[in-house]
Scaffold this motif. Structure first.
Motif, short mmCIF file in Angstrom:
data_model
loop_
_atom_site.label_atom_id
_atom_site.label_comp_id
_atom_site.label_asym_id
_atom_site.label_seq_id
_atom_site.Cartn_x
_atom_site.Cartn_y
_atom_site.Cartn_z
N PRO A 214 0.84 -1.20 0.00
CA PRO A 214 0.00 0.00 0.00
C PRO A 214 0.87 1.25 0.00
O PRO A 214 1.96 1.26 0.58
CB PRO A 214 -0.77 -0.10 1.32
N VAL A 215 0.39 2.29 -0.65
CA VAL A 215 1.09 3.58 -0.65
C VAL A 215 0.09 4.66 -0.21
O VAL A 215 -1.10 4.39 -0.10
CB VAL A 215 1.70 3.91 -2.02
N VAL A 216 0.60 5.84 0.05
CA VAL A 216 -0.25 6.93 0.53
C VAL A 216 -0.02 8.17 -0.33
O VAL A 216 0.96 8.24 -1.09
CB VAL A 216 0.07 7.28 2.01
N LEU A 237 -3.02 3.16 -5.29
CA LEU A 237 -3.09 2.84 -3.87
C LEU A 237 -2.09 1.77 -3.47
O LEU A 237 -1.84 1.55 -2.30
CB LEU A 237 -4.51 2.37 -3.52
N THR A 238 -1.57 1.06 -4.48
CA THR A 238 -0.57 0.04 -4.22
C THR A 238 0.51 0.19 -5.28
O THR A 238 0.26 0.74 -6.35
CB THR A 238 -1.16 -1.38 -4.33
#
Lengths: 311, 213
Positions: A214-216, A237-238
């Motif tokens: 996951p990333v932000v 999002l990933t």
């Protein structure tokens, strides 16, 4: 619901609000206003308090023209020239408008300009009016002829806001990730979009990919091509690219102000300092109500000396 | 297993694989309320991300304490995962080339895909897009199949695909670089189903059920 205003011209713009929180786990990006502080000031100017449910037009380029059918309060925040029936106003103030006036907002950059209208209620999808420019699952299509509807007469009086200036200079502050040294640059901005801002010309060691995680918003991916991508509110999002760091929350609005061709450096910041910077940025955002500015720019009422409308 | 800051609003817990990831994610979801912060627990293939709505200096300690509490109290009873049966007609345009790349007959690939139990590792890429990982012994060497060298600009909604050791169903028309092996009628994402817009949630199990064309 009645038509408060009709769009008579619009260039690059979408409807946004505070975003679609809490759905990233099912693949729905947060979206919402790219420049959070300008947006929140705009909501404050029309509602009397910051309200992430208030819809606003996010103008990224060009201009927008609205014909108002009912009296209400309009706020424009960001680098723009505003005219009401041809009379010029600076941005950063709430303006009481009467029925049958024409409001033109000219984007002057850098970064997004927000136009909020008291009483406007945009359709909600999954609890938010925000437009996701990537998946296209939601959002009002803004084009000439579209009516902005809502409940008239719910506006508060006009005000002016204070911010310590859009701090355009200085490096972007980043919380480093992993054990990759932060590639400080300078980097040259190649392209900007709500999904991501691409930068080239610096030296990043991008060693392959890793299992997707996951990333932000604000995460900086190092692509195999050597470019850096700062993820935006409509971004993935990933991802499996190495992440060199995450832009600190206080500096996230500045990412939306970057323009192609601009040079920017990155500066490492530890987490406690990033928290402190965020707290300071939140404190500095201030709106003064009501009606502090006369049409001639004179100040009335109990207005602190340091209050001035932003450019 | 390590927990560290990922920016100033999130903590990333890295594990050594899908099973450990699932345990960590369930632990953190289980303790979400006691963490006392409005948190979002998101999975990656090997990692779990815990995201707060705003910067919060307590987040890292809260996550570490939750993980430590769990290991001292022992694993909670695993949550019984939901299971979905998804219809598929095995007539994707890459069916023959994907079979050839894996060195098996088309019928063998179909049989293996149908018999495999899949688990939703994570969602992303598009609303409702679940990355399905094999559970238990793989029925075929799925990881031997790479992504397409040239991704398609548009993959139709409902396409069933495999690549990089995983399977997926495309929830909407979108670009894609996986091998298309079938077509399904399943509706994976519907914003009007506001209580549950995504059919799949991370941790769910999926079985594909073949239907005749």
């Amino acid at each position: 619901m009645t038509a408060i205003a009709t769009v008579t011209h619009v260039d690059l713009a979408t409807v946004q609000d505070g975003g679609r929180r809490g759905l990233a786990g099912i693949g729905v990006p947060i979206s919402g206003a790219w420049h959070r502080s300008r947006y929140l000031v705009a909501t404050n100017l029309v509602r009397g308090a910051e309200d992430p449910r208030q819809p606003a037009v996010e103008l990224l380029a060009g201009s927008m023209e609205l014909h108002f059918h009912l009296p209400t309060t309009v706020a424009v925040v960001g680098p723009a020239q505003v005219t009401v029936d041809g009379l010029p106003f600076g941005a950063g103030v709430g303006l009481a408008v009467t029925a049958d006036v024409r409001v033109v907002v000219d984007h002057r950059g850098p970064g997004p300009v927000y136009l909020a209208i008291a009483g406007w209620e945009a359709p909600l999808v999954l609890g938010s009016a925000a437009t996701d420019t990537f998946s296209g699952i939601a959002g009002t299509s803004l084009r000439s002829g579209v009516a902005l509807t809502g409940v008239a007469g719910s506006g508060c009086s006009a005000g002016a806001f204070l911010r310590q200036g859009d701090d355009a200079g200085g490096p972007l502050r980043v919380v480093p990730c992993e054990d990759v040294p932060l590639p400080v640059g300078p980097w040259r901005v190649q392209s900007t979009a709500r999904s991501g801002t691409r930068m080239v010309g610096g030296a990043a060691s991008s060693s392959g990919s890793r299992p997707s995680r996951p990333v932000v918003v604000g995460a900086i991916q190092a692509a195999p091509s050597g470019e850096l991508i700062i993820l935006g509110p409509d971004g993935g999002l990933t991802g499996g690219y190495p992440i060199v760091g995450v832009v600190c929350s206080a500096d996230l609005p500045r990412v939306s102000e970057l323009e192609p061709g601009e040079e920017i450096s990155l500066q490492p910041m530890d987490v406690p300092a990033a928290m402190q910077a965020f707290a300071v940025a939140e404190r500095e955002r201030r709106v003064v109500h009501p009606g502090v500015l006369g049409r001639d720019g004179s100040r009335r009422g109990s207005v602190p000396d340091d209050v001035a409308p932003a450019k | 297993m390590t927990a560290q800051w990922f920016g100033d609003r999130a903590v990333l817990v890295s594990t050594d694989g899908p099973d450990a990831r699932e345990r960590v994610a369930q632990t953190l979801e289980h303790q979400r309320e006691s963490l006392g912060i409005d948190l979002l627990v998101r999975r990656g293939l090997h990692d779990v991300l815990v995201e707060a709505p705003a910067p919060d200096l307590r987040l890292l300690d809260a996550v570490r304490e939750a993980l430590a509490r769990q290991s001292s109290e022992g694993t909670q009873r695993p949550v019984q995962p939901r299971e979905h049966h998804i219809d598929v007609r095995y007539e994707g345009e890459d069916l023959a080339s994907a079979s050839a790349a894996l060195g098996v007959e088309v019928t063998a690939l179909v049989e293996a895909h149908r018999r495999q139990v899949w688990r939703v590792a994570m969602l992303g890429f598009a609303p409702g897009f679940g990355y399905l990982e094999p559970v238990g012994d793989p029925t075929l060497e799925w990881s031997a199949l790479d992504r397409l060298a040239a991704p398609r600009a548009r993959v139709p909604r409902g396409s069933v695909a495999v690549a990089a050791g995983m399977s997926a169903v495309y929830p909407q028309d979108m670009p894609g670089g996986w091998h298309l092996i079938g077509v399904s009628t399943v509706v994976l994402f519907d914003p009007e189903r506001s209580a549950q817009p995504s059919l799949l949630a991370a941790g769910d199990l999926v079985r594909f059920v073949e239907v005749e064309s």
